[in-house]
Design a protein around this motif. Structure first.
Motif, PDB file in Angstrom:
ATOM      1  N   LEU A 170      13.446   4.413  -2.239  1.00 13.51           N
ATOM      2  CA  LEU A 170      14.183   3.266  -1.693  1.00 13.51           C
ATOM      3  C   LEU A 170      15.654   2.764  -2.470  1.00 13.51           C
ATOM      4  CD1 LEU A 170      11.623   1.414   0.253  1.00 13.51           C
ATOM      5  CD2 LEU A 170      13.129   2.895   1.359  1.00 13.51           C
ATOM      6  N   ARG A 171      15.315   2.482  -3.840  1.00 13.46           N
ATOM      7  CA  ARG A 171      16.221   1.838  -4.776  1.00 13.46           C
ATOM      8  C   ARG A 171      17.252   3.381  -4.691  1.00 13.46           C
ATOM      9  NH1 ARG A 171      12.024   1.214  -8.390  1.00 13.46           N
ATOM     10  NH2 ARG A 171      12.873   2.990  -9.606  1.00 13.46           N
ATOM     11  N   GLU A 172      17.084   4.458  -4.925  1.00 12.86           N
ATOM     12  CA  GLU A 172      18.150   5.572  -5.344  1.00 12.86           C
ATOM     13  C   GLU A 172      18.725   5.622  -4.036  1.00 12.86           C
ATOM     14  OE1 GLU A 172      15.283   8.619  -6.437  1.00 12.86           O
ATOM     15  OE2 GLU A 172      15.235   8.090  -8.394  1.00 12.86           O
ATOM     16  N   ARG A 173      18.266   5.652  -2.850  1.00 11.67           N
ATOM     17  CA  ARG A 173      19.149   5.706  -1.653  1.00 11.67           C
ATOM     18  C   ARG A 173      19.799   4.518  -1.387  1.00 11.67           C
ATOM     19  NH1 ARG A 173      15.090   7.426   2.766  1.00 11.67           N
ATOM     20  NH2 ARG A 173      13.681   6.497   1.466  1.00 11.67           N
ATOM     21  N   GLY A 174      19.644   3.305  -2.147  1.00 15.40           N
ATOM     22  CA  GLY A 174      20.252   2.299  -1.638  1.00 15.40           C
ATOM     23  C   GLY A 174      19.857   1.500  -0.723  1.00 15.40           C
ATOM     24  N   LYS A 175      18.639   1.560  -0.232  1.00 21.50           N
ATOM     25  CA  LYS A 175      18.204   0.877   0.868  1.00 21.50           C
ATOM     26  C   LYS A 175      17.537  -0.360   0.374  1.00 21.50           C
ATOM     27  CE  LYS A 175      17.892   4.369   3.968  1.00 21.50           C
ATOM     28  NZ  LYS A 175      18.331   4.443   5.382  1.00 21.50           N
ATOM     29  N   LEU A 176      17.081  -0.605  -0.917  1.00 20.15           N
ATOM     30  CA  LEU A 176      16.537  -1.556  -1.363  1.00 20.15           C
ATOM     31  C   LEU A 176      17.296  -2.131  -2.654  1.00 20.15           C
ATOM     32  CD1 LEU A 176      13.982  -3.831  -0.826  1.00 20.15           C
ATOM     33  CD2 LEU A 176      12.767  -2.342  -2.168  1.00 20.15           C
ATOM     34  N   ALA A 177      17.536  -3.428  -2.717  1.00 22.04           N
ATOM     35  CA  ALA A 177      18.351  -4.000  -3.822  1.00 22.04           C
ATOM     36  C   ALA A 177      17.190  -4.060  -4.952  1.00 22.04           C
ATOM     37  CB  ALA A 177      19.111  -4.901  -3.554  1.00 22.04           C
ATOM     38  N   PHE A 178      17.583  -4.327  -6.062  1.00 24.92           N
ATOM     39  CA  PHE A 178      16.548  -4.426  -7.338  1.00 24.92           C
ATOM     40  C   PHE A 178      17.236  -5.086  -8.481  1.00 24.92           C
ATOM     41  CE2 PHE A 178      18.151  -0.429  -7.917  1.00 24.92           C
ATOM     42  CZ  PHE A 178      18.126  -0.275  -9.434  1.00 24.92           C
ATOM     43  N   SER A 179      16.541  -5.833  -9.459  1.00 22.61           N
ATOM     44  CA  SER A 179      17.012  -6.050 -10.677  1.00 22.61           C
ATOM     45  C   SER A 179      15.962  -5.631 -11.582  1.00 22.61           C
ATOM     46  CB  SER A 179      17.073  -7.638 -10.801  1.00 22.61           C
ATOM     47  OG  SER A 179      18.286  -8.019  -9.904  1.00 22.61           O
ATOM     48  N   ASN A 223       0.793  -1.339   0.129  1.00 20.20           N
ATOM     49  CA  ASN A 223       0.056  -0.026   0.048  1.00 20.20           C
ATOM     50  C   ASN A 223       0.977   1.326  -0.007  1.00 20.20           C
ATOM     51  OD1 ASN A 223      -2.552   1.433  -0.120  1.00 20.20           O
ATOM     52  ND2 ASN A 223      -2.818   1.422   2.045  1.00 20.20           N
ATOM     53  N   VAL A 224       1.683   1.245  -0.922  1.00 21.10           N
ATOM     54  CA  VAL A 224       2.757   2.343  -1.130  1.00 21.10           C
ATOM     55  C   VAL A 224       2.687   2.779  -2.529  1.00 21.10           C
ATOM     56  CG1 VAL A 224       4.128   2.060   0.788  1.00 21.10           C
ATOM     57  CG2 VAL A 224       4.701   1.311  -1.280  1.00 21.10           C
ATOM     58  N   LYS A 225       3.236   4.070  -2.710  1.00 27.45           N
ATOM     59  CA  LYS A 225       3.178   4.299  -4.300  1.00 27.45           C
ATOM     60  C   LYS A 225       4.449   3.741  -4.641  1.00 27.45           C
ATOM     61  CE  LYS A 225       0.516   8.384  -3.901  1.00 27.45           C
ATOM     62  NZ  LYS A 225      -0.317   9.277  -4.391  1.00 27.45           N
ATOM     63  N   PRO A 226       4.588   3.614  -6.145  1.00 31.02           N
ATOM     64  CA  PRO A 226       5.815   3.324  -6.773  1.00 31.02           C
ATOM     65  C   PRO A 226       6.807   4.202  -6.885  1.00 31.02           C
ATOM     66  CG  PRO A 226       4.100   2.720  -8.270  1.00 31.02           C
ATOM     67  CD  PRO A 226       3.576   3.241  -7.077  1.00 31.02           C
ATOM     68  N   ARG A 227       6.523   5.349  -6.773  1.00 29.19           N
ATOM     69  CA  ARG A 227       7.825   6.358  -6.293  1.00 29.19           C
ATOM     70  C   ARG A 227       8.472   6.173  -5.076  1.00 29.19           C
ATOM     71  NH1 ARG A 227      11.545   8.687  -6.537  1.00 29.19           N
ATOM     72  NH2 ARG A 227      12.006  11.002  -6.435  1.00 29.19           N
ATOM     73  N   TYR A 228       7.730   5.565  -3.798  1.00 28.95           N
ATOM     74  CA  TYR A 228       8.447   5.246  -2.631  1.00 28.95           C
ATOM     75  C   TYR A 228       9.436   4.158  -2.887  1.00 28.95           C
ATOM     76  CZ  TYR A 228       8.987   4.064   2.220  1.00 28.95           C
ATOM     77  OH  TYR A 228       9.747   3.932   3.230  1.00 28.95           O
TER      78      TYR A 228
END
Length: 92
Positions: free
Chosen positions: A60-69, A51-56
């Motif tokens: 998190l990705r930009e701040r390096g808090k959440l890894a992604f592929s 229940n968060v916006k994709p922008r959130y």
């Protein structure tokens, strides 16, 4: 329907190989435990379920808090990483 005739020896050899493959596949981990859907979640689906916006999530990705592929234009997150981030943010 086509009928194909082969020699008995070739048929028996093929049958034995198939039986070996079937036996080997029984010893392999189930595909459910290796399923990518159980390890990764697509960004839109994650945003919806939390229940968060994709922008959130992007933040998190930009701040390096959440890894992604990224595959194509879709972004995927490891479910374990998301759980760890949630646990880290919980008050003690």
């Amino acid at each position: 329907m086509d009928i194909v005739g082969i020699e008995r020896e070739s048929f028996d050899s093929f049958k034995q190989k198939l039986e070996r493959l079937a036996e080997l596949s029984k010893n392999q981990p189930s595909t459910e435990s290796l399923s990518i859907e159980q390890e990764w979640i697509e960004g839109k689906e994650l945003a919806c379920s939390l229940n968060v916006k994709p922008r959130y999530l992007q933040s998190l990705r930009e701040r390096g808090k959440l890894a992604f592929s990224t595959i194509g234009k879709k972004i995927y997150y490891r479910i374990n990483d998301v759980k760890a981030l949630i646990e880290k943010g919980k008050p003690k």
